[in-house]
Design an enzyme around this catalytic site. Structure first.
Site: not given
Ligand code: NAD
Length: 241
Positions: A84, A149, A153
């Site tokens: 994730n 990005y 994906k």
């Molecule tokens: P967030 O920024 O709240 O959390 C990101 C997580 O990734 C955190 O737990 C952090 O510890 C970890 N992380 C960040 N950099 C890191 C690194 N260098 N090494 C290890 N871990 C690291 O983001 P989120 O929105 O919860 O995103 C989680 C996933 O969901 C991602 O893959 C993101 O691409 C995807 N996503 C998010 C959204 C959205 O709208 N929030 C939409 C589509 C996909």
């Protein structure tokens, strides 16, 4: 007790997923980027004895292999891996650099590869396992800035479908969840004038919550999804970008 490993489990979608799997009775190993953020997440979970935190560098193949072997040894299995952790980006292409591209690809593609590669032999030996990825709605539509990005994906969707085809014979299912815009730090950082038009473009007229995504992971990890593999499940309120 089933064991689930979740990367990027310290906040946002990952943290909500950790909570959902703990509630479902799993033993959870969460990964974060730093000791401080992992400790903070564990504190928020009241140091639940069923959750352990790690901050190993996710692209360090040797260290992750060692970690996953330890987890298997300690808890008896790795039933579910949720890849994730991810970073988003919106830098215009003409200002892009190879180092930024590599940074995004390292966390969003190489890390899921390294973790899946470490988990697969363990799951093969068990005769079962579920590997899940966090994709994104941009994996269908692309996005008009931050090229790495959506590229990352699209790659995740390719990894999902390919690994489903390759690992199915070992009893390993591989699926992805493709969230739409979800209310996490990533989105909270955006200005309101960017968020409001997005809500208007969502037929369900709300931004997704991290719990909406966690529920999809729980379903795909469960026996309810026993004949589902190679799927990229949109959880986006039917948002049209
Ligand atoms: P967030 O920024 O709240 O959390 C990101 C997580 O990734 C955190 O737990 C952090 O510890 C970890 N992380 C960040 N950099 C890191 C690194 N260098 N090494 C290890 N871990 C690291 O983001 P989120 O929105 O919860 O995103 C989680 C996933 O969901 C991602 O893959 C993101 O691409 C995807 N996503 C998010 C959204 C959205 O709208 N929030 C939409 C589509 C996909």
């Amino acid at each position: 007790m089933k064991v689930c490993v979740i990367t990027g489990g310290t906040r946002g979608i990952g943290f909500a997923t950790v909570q959902a799997f703990l509630k479902e009775g799993y033993k959870v190993v969460l990964y974060g980027s730093r000791e401080e953020t992992v400790t903070k997440a564990l504190n928020e979970l009241n140091n639940d004895p069923n959750v352990e935190g790690r901050w190993t560098h996710l692209i360090d193949e040797e260290a992750i292999n060692k970690d996953f072997a330890e987890i298997k040894e300690k808890y008896g299995s790795i039933d579910v891996l949720i890849n994730n952790a991810g970073i988003s980006d919106s830098t215009p292409f003409l200002q892009y650099s190879e180092s930024l591209f590599t940074k995004v690809m390292n966390l969003n593609v190489i890390a899921p590869y390294v973790c899946s590669h470490a988990a697969a032999p363990i799951m093969k030996e068990q005769g079962h396992g579920v590997i899940l990825f966090t994709s994104s709605m941009v994996s269908k539509e692309g996005q008009p800035s931050g090229v790495a990005y959506p590229t990352s994906k699209f790659a995740i969707n390719g990894m999902t479908i390919s690994l489903a085809r390759e690992l199915g014979k070992f009893g390993i299912r591989v699926n992805a969840v493709a969230p739409g815009i979800t209310f996490t730090d990533m989105v909270k950082a955006l200005p309101e004038q960017m968020i409001n038009p997005m809500i208007q473009a969502i037929p369900l007229k709300r931004i997704g919550e991290p719990e909406d995504i966690a529920k999809a992971f729980l379903f795909l990890a469960s026996d309810q999804a026993s004949y589902i593999t190679g799927a990229v499940l949109p959880v986006d309120g039917a948002m049209m970008v």
